[in-house]
Write an enzyme that holds these catalytic residues in place. Structure first.
Site, PDB file in Angstrom:
ATOM      1  CB  THR A  40     -13.070  -8.082  -6.019  1.00 58.17           C
ATOM      2  OG1 THR A  40     -12.983  -8.124  -4.597  1.00 58.17           O
ATOM      3  CG2 THR A  40     -12.669  -9.645  -6.555  1.00 58.17           C
TER       4      THR A  40
ATOM      5  CG  HIS B  76      -0.115   1.883  -9.011  1.00 51.66           C
ATOM      6  ND1 HIS B  76      -0.254   1.709  -7.878  1.00 51.66           N
ATOM      7  CD2 HIS B  76      -1.222   2.850  -9.462  1.00 51.66           C
ATOM      8  CE1 HIS B  76      -1.409   1.976  -7.476  1.00 51.66           C
ATOM      9  NE2 HIS B  76      -2.200   2.932  -8.322  1.00 51.66           N
TER      10      HIS B  76
ATOM     11  CG  ASP C 116      -1.948   0.849   1.057  1.00 53.61           C
ATOM     12  OD1 ASP C 116      -2.324   1.671  -0.144  1.00 53.61           O
ATOM     13  OD2 ASP C 116      -2.648   1.091   2.240  1.00 53.61           O
TER      14      ASP C 116
ATOM     15  CG  LEU D 227       9.678 -17.209  -2.865  1.00 49.41           C
ATOM     16  CD1 LEU D 227       9.988 -16.409  -1.941  1.00 49.41           C
ATOM     17  CD2 LEU D 227       8.962 -16.212  -4.192  1.00 49.41           C
TER      18      LEU D 227
HETATM   19  C1  FPP Z   1      -2.215   0.038  -3.245  1.00 49.66           C
HETATM   20  O1  FPP Z   1      -1.544   1.633  -3.252  1.00 49.66           O
HETATM   21  C2  FPP Z   1      -1.640  -0.397  -4.459  1.00 49.66           C
HETATM   22  C3  FPP Z   1      -1.970  -1.153  -5.451  1.00 49.66           C
HETATM   23  C4  FPP Z   1      -3.602  -1.032  -5.607  1.00 49.66           C
HETATM   24  C5  FPP Z   1      -1.343  -1.589  -6.442  1.00 49.66           C
HETATM   25  C6  FPP Z   1      -0.345  -2.699  -6.115  1.00 49.66           C
HETATM   26  C7  FPP Z   1       0.396  -3.167  -7.127  1.00 49.66           C
HETATM   27  C8  FPP Z   1       1.749  -3.251  -7.358  1.00 49.66           C
HETATM   28  C9  FPP Z   1       2.609  -2.621  -6.424  1.00 49.66           C
HETATM   29  C10 FPP Z   1       2.373  -3.819  -8.815  1.00 49.66           C
HETATM   30  C11 FPP Z   1       2.091  -5.134  -8.867  1.00 49.66           C
HETATM   31  C12 FPP Z   1       3.104  -5.765  -9.886  1.00 49.66           C
HETATM   32  C13 FPP Z   1       2.606  -6.567 -10.715  1.00 49.66           C
HETATM   33  C14 FPP Z   1       3.523  -7.090 -11.621  1.00 49.66           C
HETATM   34  C15 FPP Z   1       1.074  -7.035 -10.959  1.00 49.66           C
HETATM   35  P1  FPP Z   1      -2.444   2.849  -3.212  1.00 49.66           P
HETATM   36  O2  FPP Z   1      -2.681   2.979  -4.881  1.00 49.66           O
HETATM   37  O3  FPP Z   1      -3.733   2.486  -2.395  1.00 49.66           O
HETATM   38  O4  FPP Z   1      -1.929   3.788  -2.671  1.00 49.66           O
HETATM   39  P2  FPP Z   1      -2.518   5.129  -1.630  1.00 49.66           P
HETATM   40  O5  FPP Z   1      -3.169   4.310  -0.541  1.00 49.66           O
HETATM   41  O6  FPP Z   1      -1.397   5.920  -1.416  1.00 49.66           O
HETATM   42  O7  FPP Z   1      -3.488   5.799  -2.708  1.00 49.66           O
END
Ligand code: FPP
Length: 256
Positions: free
Chosen positions: A82, A53, A36, A147
């Site tokens: 989801t 991201h 997060d 892993l």
């Molecule tokens: C939450 O942060 C994060 C996500 C919803 C996406 C997490 C995904 C990745 C780190 C990349 C994954 C990699 C692959 C290859 C699939 P947020 O956007 O909610 O952050 P905020 O709370 O600060 O707004």
């Protein structure tokens, strides 16, 4: 073996300090991570949310390598829930394209390190290109024995439990399962994670203290560890701190 460990001991002072604190024979078998804070990390730097991201995606391999190095067996990363479909279309589109970028970039190194890719979540609803990228990686790594890097993608804990209960009802109605034979272990076998052990440790970054519909059944007895660091700035050193603290805790599973 322990290439990274040697590097940490040789160079990265912070990480090697963390490493001295952990016992390599008591490493959690399954670590789950809620990655997060990508959006806030980007905002803090005057960047669009998607830049967070992207930076977060780069961090996935770094932490995977660290986990692999110390002997973690399964690393489950919450990549898309989801509920994340409610986000602006541009952001959803960007997130859906990440596997397409991540795997071509990282797959060779993951294979060299014997990492096996898996996915927990619903394939239905994912764009074809996202599915193709992840299914390709699953197929290419299916015989690897190191892993398991498990992406929770289009995953929600409540949806998983409802789907599991529906399957159980169907099996009871068709005579495949007797209601009185349903116990915790049987119930687990109806979850999407049937072939994985429950997480021993859950890490959540960015200072939020909640589960957000992640592995609700499976986390019943997991140790929870939180850090204020945003996911893109989560380091090997913080990962080792989490492991060290996990090792200091006494897990009682309801006993004394
Ligand atoms: C939450 O942060 C994060 C996500 C919803 C996406 C997490 C995904 C990745 C780190 C990349 C994954 C990699 C692959 C290859 C699939 P947020 O956007 O909610 O952050 P905020 O709370 O600060 O707004």
């Amino acid at each position: 073996m322990f290439k990274l460990v040697k590097e940490w001991l040789g160079g990265n002072k912070q990480a090697s300090a963390g490493l001295k604190d952990i016992e390599l024979d008591k490493v959690p078998a399954h670590v789950a991570i809620i990655m997060d804070g990508n959006g806030r990390w980007a905002k803090q730097r005057g960047l669009p949310r998607v830049a967070g991201h992207h930076s977060g995606m780069k961090n996935v391999k770094k932490i995977t390598m660290a986990a692999n190095e110390i002997g973690v067996k399964v690393l489950t990363m919450y990549a898309f829930s989801t509920e994340n479909w409610k986000r602006p279309k541009d952001e959803v589109d960007f997130l859906m394209k990440l596997p397409q970028e991540f795997f071509p970039l990282e797959i060779e190194e993951l294979i060299e390190n014997n990492v096996r890719i898996q996915m927990t979540g619903w394939k239905e609803g994912l764009p074809d290109f996202t599915l193709k990228a992840i299914e390709g990686a699953i197929e290419r790594t299916k015989n690897n024995t190191g892993l398991i890097l498990n992406f929770a993608l289009n995953y929600g804990g409540r949806k998983e439990m409802i789907a599991g209960v529906q399957d159980i009802i169907r099996d009871v109605q068709s005579g495949k399962l007797r209601a009185e034979d349903l116990d915790e272990s049987k119930f687990s076998s109806y979850m999407l994670t049937a072939d994985l052990p429950d997480p021993d440790l859950l890490i959540r970054t960015s200072g939020e203290l909640r589960l957000s519909n992640f592995l609700l059944w499976q986390l019943a007895y997991s140790e929870l560890w939180f850090t204020d660091a945003y996911w893109p700035e989560f380091t090997e050193s913080l990962f080792l701190q989490a492991i060290a603290e996990y090792q200091r805790r006494g897990r009682r599973f309801g006993g004394i």
